[in-house]
Design an enzyme around this catalytic site. Structure first.
Site, PDB file in Angstrom:
ATOM      1  N   ASP A 111       0.868  -1.178   0.000  1.00 16.34           N
ATOM      2  CA  ASP A 111       0.000   0.000   0.000  1.00 16.34           C
ATOM      3  C   ASP A 111       0.909   1.233   0.000  1.00 16.34           C
ATOM      4  O   ASP A 111       1.398   1.649  -1.049  1.00 16.34           O
ATOM      5  CB  ASP A 111      -0.900  -0.111   1.239  1.00 16.34           C
ATOM      6  CG  ASP A 111      -1.926   0.986   1.371  1.00 16.34           C
ATOM      7  OD1 ASP A 111      -2.356   1.521   0.349  1.00 16.34           O
ATOM      8  OD2 ASP A 111      -2.314   1.316   2.510  1.00 16.34           O
ATOM      9  N   THR A 115       5.620  -0.634   5.321  1.00 17.26           N
ATOM     10  CA  THR A 115       5.917  -1.920   5.977  1.00 17.26           C
ATOM     11  C   THR A 115       7.025  -2.666   5.236  1.00 17.26           C
ATOM     12  O   THR A 115       8.023  -3.088   5.832  1.00 17.26           O
ATOM     13  CB  THR A 115       4.645  -2.809   6.007  1.00 17.26           C
ATOM     14  OG1 THR A 115       3.580  -2.059   6.560  1.00 17.26           O
ATOM     15  CG2 THR A 115       4.865  -4.069   6.818  1.00 17.26           C
ATOM     16  N   LEU A 116       6.850  -2.820   3.934  1.00 16.09           N
ATOM     17  CA  LEU A 116       7.815  -3.591   3.162  1.00 16.09           C
ATOM     18  C   LEU A 116       9.178  -2.927   3.094  1.00 16.09           C
ATOM     19  O   LEU A 116      10.199  -3.609   3.068  1.00 16.09           O
ATOM     20  CB  LEU A 116       7.271  -3.819   1.745  1.00 16.09           C
ATOM     21  CG  LEU A 116       6.780  -5.230   1.475  1.00 16.09           C
ATOM     22  CD1 LEU A 116       7.888  -6.241   1.640  1.00 16.09           C
ATOM     23  CD2 LEU A 116       5.649  -5.617   2.417  1.00 16.09           C
ATOM     24  N   ASP A 167      -7.472  -8.893   5.878  1.00 12.90           N
ATOM     25  CA  ASP A 167      -8.480  -8.809   6.926  1.00 12.90           C
ATOM     26  C   ASP A 167      -9.034  -7.402   7.111  1.00 12.90           C
ATOM     27  O   ASP A 167      -8.475  -6.414   6.619  1.00 12.90           O
ATOM     28  CB  ASP A 167      -7.853  -9.220   8.269  1.00 12.90           C
ATOM     29  CG  ASP A 167      -6.958  -8.120   8.845  1.00 12.90           C
ATOM     30  OD1 ASP A 167      -6.097  -7.603   8.092  1.00 12.90           O
ATOM     31  OD2 ASP A 167      -7.121  -7.748  10.016  1.00 12.90           O
TER      32      ASP A 167
END
Ligand code: 5GP
Length: 187
Positions: A111, A115-116, A167
């Site tokens: 996104d 994070t990555l 989720d």
């Protein structure tokens, strides 16, 4: 219709990707990965980012025709909301030593890239021979940090999706398709 199916039906705006579309695309990705790593003699270390990657990773690795071992790490940047806190914590690290190994990181969605970028930076410091990223989904319009995506299943618009591992408040991960959550579910 079961109570659960009714709930899913009422929570989703639309189905973005059907199970057939997802599985067809995963086969294509597996073909490409098999070609790219065809000359591999040592194990490829496939690292899934928990928990969103589990369905994607299990479908993908079944179709990989190279020697491999699997490992997992977990990174948390979202609370119960739908946008990144920007504050990434590694909540579970890998077990396998990746020094001098070819590594493929498997993720559900890129996104903002926050994070990555943190995960890849951390893994790179451990001295892998190569480090590649395979993501089922990418939202390029949301990117804040550019990260190299080597294999991408689908580019998706800026909508909040659930299913096939993804989720909302820990639910919907087991849906075999990917749907767009209604805005009123989280606003
Ligand atoms: P990033 O750090 O790239 O902003 O976010 C990566 C993580 O945010 C993903 O691994 C995923 O857990 C979560 N995420 C981003 N977009 C979505 C989305 O549309 N749906 C869901 N369920 N999770 C998302």
């Amino acid at each position: 219709m079961s109570l659960w199916s009714e709930h899913v039906h009422n929570s989703l705006k639309s189905i973005l990707l059907t199970q057939e579309q997802i599985e067809h695309r995963i086969s294509q990705l597996a073909c490409q990965i098999n070609k790219d790593y065809a000359s591999l003699t040592d194990d490829l270390v496939v690292i899934g980012v928990l928990r969103g990657s589990i369905l994607f990773m299990s479908e993908l690795i079944k179709q990989l025709d190279v020697p491999l071992v699997i490992d997992f790490l977990a990174a948390a940047s979202y609370g119960k909301g739908v946008s990144s806190s920007g504050n990434v914590r590694i909540t579970k690290d890998t077990f396998i030593d990746i020094k001098d190994k070819h590594v493929l990181v498997v993720e559900d969605i890129v996104d903002t890239g926050i994070t990555l970028s943190k995960v890849l930076q951390m893994l790179q410091l451990r001295g892998p021979l190569s480090l590649k990223l395979c993501t089922l989904l990418s939202k390029p319009s949301r990117r804040q940090i550019e990260i190299p995506v080597d294999y991408c299943g689908f580019e998706v618009p800026d909508v909040f999706v659930v299913g096939y591992g993804l989720d909302f408040a820990d639910k919907y991960r087991h849906l075999p398709f990917i749907g767009v959550l209604k805005d009123n579910m989280y606003s």
